[in-house]
Design a protein around this motif. Structure first.
Motif, mmCIF file in Angstrom:
data_model
loop_
_atom_site.group_PDB
_atom_site.id
_atom_site.type_symbol
_atom_site.label_atom_id
_atom_site.label_comp_id
_atom_site.label_asym_id
_atom_site.label_seq_id
_atom_site.Cartn_x
_atom_site.Cartn_y
_atom_site.Cartn_z
ATOM 1 N N MET A 2 0.741 -0.859 0.601
ATOM 2 C CA MET A 2 0.041 0.172 -0.011
ATOM 3 C C MET A 2 0.840 1.339 0.108
ATOM 4 S SD MET A 2 -3.249 -0.690 2.868
ATOM 5 C CE MET A 2 -4.015 0.696 2.628
ATOM 6 N N LEU A 3 1.229 1.303 1.094
ATOM 7 C CA LEU A 3 2.700 2.569 0.739
ATOM 8 C C LEU A 3 2.995 3.163 -0.364
ATOM 9 C CD1 LEU A 3 4.122 2.034 5.097
ATOM 10 C CD2 LEU A 3 2.338 3.486 3.798
ATOM 11 N N LYS A 4 4.049 1.809 -1.295
ATOM 12 C CA LYS A 4 4.235 2.559 -2.513
ATOM 13 C C LYS A 4 3.624 3.221 -3.266
ATOM 14 C CE LYS A 4 6.858 -1.541 -2.850
ATOM 15 N NZ LYS A 4 7.576 -2.319 -3.834
ATOM 16 N N GLY A 5 1.996 2.658 -2.772
ATOM 17 C CA GLY A 5 1.252 3.979 -4.393
ATOM 18 C C GLY A 5 0.492 4.793 -3.345
ATOM 19 N N ILE A 6 0.501 5.433 -2.099
ATOM 20 C CA ILE A 6 0.628 5.906 -1.638
ATOM 21 C C ILE A 6 1.519 7.209 -1.675
ATOM 22 C CG2 ILE A 6 0.143 7.461 0.929
ATOM 23 C CD1 ILE A 6 -1.640 4.937 1.422
ATOM 24 N N ALA A 7 2.896 6.893 -1.949
ATOM 25 C CA ALA A 7 3.823 7.352 -1.975
ATOM 26 C C ALA A 7 4.526 7.801 -3.473
ATOM 27 C CB ALA A 7 5.608 6.483 -1.685
ATOM 28 N N ASP A 8 3.515 6.762 -4.410
ATOM 29 C CA ASP A 8 3.910 7.717 -5.861
ATOM 30 C C ASP A 8 2.855 9.128 -5.810
ATOM 31 O OD1 ASP A 8 5.909 5.255 -7.200
ATOM 32 O OD2 ASP A 8 3.662 4.240 -7.006
ATOM 33 N N ALA A 9 1.629 8.645 -5.356
ATOM 34 C CA ALA A 9 0.891 9.877 -5.334
ATOM 35 C C ALA A 9 1.449 11.122 -4.706
ATOM 36 C CB ALA A 9 -0.107 9.374 -4.983
ATOM 37 N N GLN A 10 1.625 10.902 -3.749
ATOM 38 C CA GLN A 10 2.046 12.211 -2.890
ATOM 39 C C GLN A 10 3.571 12.556 -3.670
ATOM 40 O OE1 GLN A 10 4.094 10.606 0.199
ATOM 41 N NE2 GLN A 10 3.987 12.669 1.872
ATOM 42 N N THR A 11 4.453 12.018 -4.064
ATOM 43 C CA THR A 11 5.891 12.770 -4.836
ATOM 44 C C THR A 11 5.415 13.104 -5.883
ATOM 45 O OG1 THR A 11 7.220 10.360 -4.287
ATOM 46 C CG2 THR A 11 7.823 11.937 -6.086
ATOM 47 N N GLU A 12 4.373 12.396 -6.629
ATOM 48 C CA GLU A 12 3.808 13.462 -8.018
ATOM 49 C C GLU A 12 3.347 14.905 -7.493
ATOM 50 O OE1 GLU A 12 2.696 9.015 -10.845
ATOM 51 O OE2 GLU A 12 1.724 10.831 -10.362
ATOM 52 N N PHE A 13 2.367 14.258 -6.281
ATOM 53 C CA PHE A 13 1.783 16.125 -6.005
ATOM 54 C C PHE A 13 2.645 17.078 -5.768
ATOM 55 C CE2 PHE A 13 -0.739 18.064 -2.941
ATOM 56 C CZ PHE A 13 -1.684 18.722 -3.616
ATOM 57 N N ASN A 14 3.482 16.348 -4.736
ATOM 58 C CA ASN A 14 4.699 17.641 -4.091
ATOM 59 C C ASN A 14 5.213 18.023 -4.704
ATOM 60 O OD1 ASN A 14 2.744 16.901 -1.967
ATOM 61 N ND2 ASN A 14 4.777 15.781 -0.835
ATOM 62 N N ASN A 15 5.917 17.155 -5.906
ATOM 63 C CA ASN A 15 7.022 17.246 -7.336
ATOM 64 C C ASN A 15 6.404 18.924 -7.878
ATOM 65 O OD1 ASN A 15 8.754 15.697 -5.819
ATOM 66 N ND2 ASN A 15 9.461 14.688 -7.504
ATOM 67 N N SER A 16 5.185 18.935 -7.674
ATOM 68 C CA SER A 16 4.561 19.763 -8.811
ATOM 69 C C SER A 16 4.240 20.882 -7.912
ATOM 70 C CB SER A 16 3.059 18.881 -9.697
ATOM 71 O OG SER A 16 2.172 18.370 -8.505
#
Length: 346
Positions: free
Chosen positions: A1-15
């Motif tokens: 689960m954490l991988k998917g959450i981390a991916d969405a968080q990273t994409e959002f914060n990096n933008s």
């Protein structure tokens, strides 16, 4: 689960996030234990800055936690809990409920495999196993099939070899349905192993639920699970997100990662509608619409029940499919329908 959450968080914060605000994630672990899940929920409810929860994992843990979230008006978006007993004003999920998966599997068992009688192995203490079993039974019976008997995977006196031999001696029973919980999946694999010891012409067709849709089934089950058919919530190994995640995590992602990514994307969308409060997040989730380019591969919106407007998929264990390290078998999608542009956008 954490991988998917981390991916969405990273994409959002990096933008650069939303209005110069970034997404912060608080991690909590309930070990799939209902009592601990309830304590975790009370702790999260007591943190005013927590505006939404992604989880919990097992249906039993989610049910224990949901009462606290309902009381506090805190949105809960589960990526993995499928029991039909999970309902509430603040409850949402990105994974189809057991009613959808059970129906899909029953239709395949009766309509495609022409099975008339089956035996079900399930976890009698799990609300996930119970709701999936009841959904399968309902549709299978409607189609003219018969569930000859149920077996409890938690039974202390359960002997896999004896149970399979008893079933094999019933001339009309040609199929076994495995609905373990996350706590009893190893017992289900032992049942498959016992079936594999039968003479080839006596072996029973194996079917099951998404608790078995994990690499361990392939690694531990080996040849015993070849041909196993599962009703699963996701099969998007070639989606844009799946390819990005494969590069980042250096391996194929699973359905839990994919649906956790979707759950995070839904919460991000809800948080982006304006000045976020717990009440406004719940209201916004009811309006969320994500295209397939914003998710792990399937468009997403929620029915009034909080369930996603999505269907289950069927996969089968086979040699001609990408396999995890330690196994020569993989999951391949079967009965895949043709897709079109409308499948991606609302």
């Amino acid at each position: 689960m954490l991988k998917g959450i981390a991916d969405a968080q990273t994409e959002f914060n990096n933008s650069d996030g939303q209005d110069n605000r970034l997404l912060e994630i608080v991690i909590a672990n309930d070990s799939n234990e209902p009592e601990l899940a309830h304590k975790v929920a009370k702790d999260l409810v007591g943190k005013p800055k927590v505006l939404g929860v992604i989880g919990h994992n097992s249906s039993d843990a989610s049910k224990a936690a949901l009462t606290e979230y309902e009381r506090a008006g805190l949105a809960m978006v589960s990526a993995t809990s499928t029991s039909t007993s999970l309902k509430g004003d603040v409850f949402f999920r990105t994974v189809p409920p057991d009613s959808v998966a059970g129906k899909k599997l029953a239709e395949y068992a009766k309509g495609t495999l022409n099975l008339d009688q089956v035996v079900i192995f399930s976890d009698f203490e799990s609300i996930y196993s119970d709701s999936l079993k009841e959904a399968f039974k309902k549709k299978f019976t409607e189609l003219g099939g018969e569930v000859v008997w149920d077996v409890d995977l938690r039974a202390k006196d359960l002997n896999a070899e004896d149970e399979i031999e008893r079933i094999a001696n019933q001339s009309q029973v040609k199929g076994v349905v495995l609905f373990p919980s996350v706590q009893t999946d190893s017992v289900a694999i032992a049942i498959a192993g016992a079936n594999n010891q039968l003479p080839h012409n006596q072996r029973l067709q194996l079917l099951g639920g998404d608790a078995l849709y994990v690499p361990d089934t392939l690694i531990q089950g080996g040849p015993a699970v070849e041909g196993l058919v599962l009703a699963v919530p996701w099969f998007g190994g070639t989606s844009e997100y799946a390819n990005r995640a494969k590069d980042r995590w250096r391996g194929r992602i699973d359905w839990r990662t994919a649906n956790s990514y979707d759950a995070t994307q839904a919460l991000i969308k809800a948080l982006s509608f304006g000045d976020a409060t717990r009440e406004k997040v719940v209201e916004a989730l009811n309006k969320v619409q994500l295209s397939c380019n914003e998710t792990s591969g399937e468009k997403l919106r929620f029915w009034a029940s909080g369930d996603p407007e999505r269907e289950s998929h069927l996969v089968q264990v086979a040699k001609d499919a990408p396999a995890p390290i330690g196994s020569e078998f993989g999951f391949k999608e079967i009965e895949k329908r043709e897709s079109n542009a409308s499948d991606c956008y609302w």
